[in-house]
Scaffold this active site. Structure first.
Site, PDB file in Angstrom:
ATOM      1  CG  HIS A   1       0.399  -8.732   5.680  1.00 56.12           C
ATOM      2  ND1 HIS A   1       1.385  -8.602   6.605  1.00 56.12           N
ATOM      3  CD2 HIS A   1       0.557  -9.959   5.116  1.00 56.12           C
ATOM      4  CE1 HIS A   1       2.111  -9.705   6.610  1.00 56.12           C
ATOM      5  NE2 HIS A   1       1.632 -10.526   5.725  1.00 56.12           N
TER       6      HIS A   1
ATOM      7  CG  HIS B   1       0.341 -10.339   0.463  1.00 56.87           C
ATOM      8  ND1 HIS B   1       1.483 -10.190   1.211  1.00 56.87           N
ATOM      9  CD2 HIS B   1      -0.293 -11.423   0.971  1.00 56.87           C
ATOM     10  CE1 HIS B   1       1.532 -11.156   2.124  1.00 56.87           C
ATOM     11  NE2 HIS B   1       0.457 -11.906   2.004  1.00 56.87           N
TER      12      HIS B   1
ATOM     13  CG  HIS C   1      -1.433 -16.614   1.277  1.00 55.58           C
ATOM     14  ND1 HIS C   1      -0.169 -17.006   1.664  1.00 55.58           N
ATOM     15  CD2 HIS C   1      -1.621 -15.375   1.803  1.00 55.58           C
ATOM     16  CE1 HIS C   1       0.378 -16.048   2.408  1.00 55.58           C
ATOM     17  NE2 HIS C   1      -0.479 -15.044   2.496  1.00 55.58           N
TER      18      HIS C   1
ATOM     19  CG  ASP D   1      -2.480 -11.779   3.989  1.00 59.04           C
ATOM     20  OD1 ASP D   1      -1.955 -12.725   3.367  1.00 59.04           O
ATOM     21  OD2 ASP D   1      -2.350 -11.609   5.215  1.00 59.04           O
TER      22      ASP D   1
ATOM     23  CE  LYS E   1       5.953 -12.242   3.038  1.00 60.82           C
ATOM     24  NZ  LYS E   1       4.502 -12.260   2.960  1.00 60.82           N
TER      25      LYS E   1
ATOM     26  CG  HIS F   1       4.894 -11.825   7.930  1.00 63.53           C
ATOM     27  ND1 HIS F   1       3.644 -12.348   7.680  1.00 63.53           N
ATOM     28  CD2 HIS F   1       4.911 -11.545   9.256  1.00 63.53           C
ATOM     29  CE1 HIS F   1       2.946 -12.385   8.810  1.00 63.53           C
ATOM     30  NE2 HIS F   1       3.697 -11.920   9.785  1.00 63.53           N
TER      31      HIS F   1
HETATM   32  C1  NCD Z   1      -1.322 -16.312   5.797  1.00 62.51           C
HETATM   33  C2  NCD Z   1      -1.578 -17.758   5.377  1.00 62.51           C
HETATM   34  O1  NCD Z   1      -2.551 -18.341   5.841  1.00 62.51           O
HETATM   35  O2  NCD Z   1      -0.819 -18.285   4.563  1.00 62.51           O
HETATM   36  N1  NCD Z   1      -2.087 -16.035   6.971  1.00 62.51           N
HETATM   37  C3  NCD Z   1      -2.431 -14.816   7.448  1.00 62.51           C
HETATM   38  O3  NCD Z   1      -3.021 -14.748   8.525  1.00 62.51           O
HETATM   39  N2  NCD Z   1      -2.168 -13.735   6.777  1.00 62.51           N
HETATM   40  C4  NCD Z   1       0.122 -16.086   5.987  1.00 62.51           C
HETATM   41  C5  NCD Z   1       0.531 -14.645   6.045  1.00 62.51           C
HETATM   42  O4  NCD Z   1       0.374 -13.891   5.112  1.00 62.51           O
HETATM   43  O5  NCD Z   1       1.050 -14.243   7.094  1.00 62.51           O
HETATM   44 ZN    ZN Z   2      -0.099 -13.297   3.386  1.00 57.02          ZN
END
Ligand code: NCD
Ligand code: ZN
Length: 348
Positions: free
Chosen positions: A177, A17, A19, A250, A102, A139
């Site tokens: 998460h 997981h 971004h 994450d 997702k 989520h």
């Molecule tokens: C994530 C993001 O910034 O895209 N932020 C976070 O606090 N984890 C989004 C997410 O995974 O909820």
């Molecule tokens: Zn995330």
């Protein structure tokens, strides 16, 4: 392994997981992850979100262009579910190699405005995902204004997650998460079709690290850090060696000025120290022997993908997480755990 070991060799891990973002940022985020991980589940919360097979295919190509030449790295793409997602969208995504979809409750987190209002309306889509052997990544937070932010994960379990897994017993679900004892308890008592990812920040920190002595915007992520008894439940989950919990950083970069702000963004950028942060936690918990299962085996097994066959080596060496990363755009990123000392380092 003994307390005095100076190296730790693991099957190469995967990050289930994260971004990567898009555009110029890929030149920063993709090498950071490919440094250590063989594969990563790439979150689809771009602006606009990745809601179609075509968008996922194009996004994958942009990620691949950012993979350093000396690295073999495979992004595993995901589809962003909206109220408009159809069974045909799922079929097309599967055909394009997308491995999971997702579910973001609307407004739950960064770039989730397009997300789902009524989870139950997606049950026909979930049925098709089951048929196509795609995973559902969740989520797990409700977003109703009257629900306290510290209770949103538990409330999601009670209101939605129980119902989803009861209605879709064959669908593989990753509760992403997780941050609470409630989530740990839910996963360990669920069927073997349910698993969870755990981030380094939720293992290393609790809400004191967010709020005591001043607000620490770089420790702000969603779901928000919880009280220490929840942190301890997550630690116990990974120390147990249960196959139902695996690595998902994450890692989620936001420019410094977006985090150090009157309305700071949620997300911790941990990619440059990810495996080292987990090694730190596992060592403190006295369960370094479990790191390989958590980081390198259980996720692949749950996804039904082959385990990696090559290895990485960590060496016992103190180093400091950098205080900032300069981006070509002129923006800065403050990495998670900036300025802190870690005791394991990935061998180059
Ligand atoms: C994530 C993001 O910034 O895209 N932020 C976070 O606090 N984890 C989004 C997410 O995974 O909820
Ligand atoms: Zn995330």
């Amino acid at each position: 392994m003994s307390d005095t070991a100076t190296t730790l060799t693991l099957t190469q891990p995967d990050d289930w997981h994260l971004h990567f973002r898009d555009g110029d940022l890929l030149a920063e985020t993709v090498p950071a992850t490919a440094r250590c991980f063989a594969r990563a589940i790439v979150m689809p919360n771009l602006v606009p979100p990745v809601t179609t097979a075509a968008a996922a295919t194009e996004y994958r190509a942009r990620i691949m262009q950012a993979v350093p030449e000396d690295k073999a790295f495979e992004p595993l793409m995901t589809l962003y579910l909206t109220g408009e997602t159809t069974v045909a969208d799922i079929q097309a995504a599967k055909a394009a190699g997308v491995v999971a979809a997702k579910l973001y409750p609307r407004g739950a987190t960064t770039n989730s405005d397009a997300a789902v209002r009524q989870v139950e309306s997606l049950f026909p889509v979930f049925e098709e995902m089951t048929r196509q052997n795609m995973l559902l990544l969740i989520h797990g937070e409700v977003t109703d204004a009257e629900i306290d932010i510290f209770d949103r994960e538990k409330e999601f379990i009670d209101r939605h997650l129980q119902a989803i897994v009861r209605a879709m017993p064959e669908l593989k679900v990753v509760f992403e998460h997780i941050t609470t004892k409630d989530a740990v308890d839910f996963v360990v008592t669920a069927t073997d079709k349910v698993a969870a990812t755990i981030t380094p920040q939720h293992l290393l920190m609790n809400r004191n690290d967010l709020l005591v002595g001043g607000v620490r915007p770089h420790n702000f992520c969603l779901p928000v850090l919880k009280r220490n008894l929840h942190q301890q439940a997550l630690q116990k989950a990974v120390a147990s060696g249960s196959k139902r919990f695996f690595l998902g950083t994450d890692s989620a970069p936001h420019a410094r000025h977006m985090k150090e702000s009157a309305c700071g963004c949620a997300g911790c950028y941990s990619a440059w120290s990810a495996i080292e942060l987990y090694a730190e936690v596992f060592e403190r918990l006295g369960c370094l022997d479990n790191l390989e299962g958590f980081a390198s085996h259980y996720g692949a097994d749950f996804y039904g993908l082959p385990r990696n066959t090559n290895t990485i080596t960590l060496v016992r060496e103190s180093w400091q997480v950098p205080s900032k990363i300069n981006l070509p755009s002129g923006d800065e990123l403050v990495p998670f755990y900036a300025g802190e000392t870690l005791n394991w380092k990935l061998q180059a």
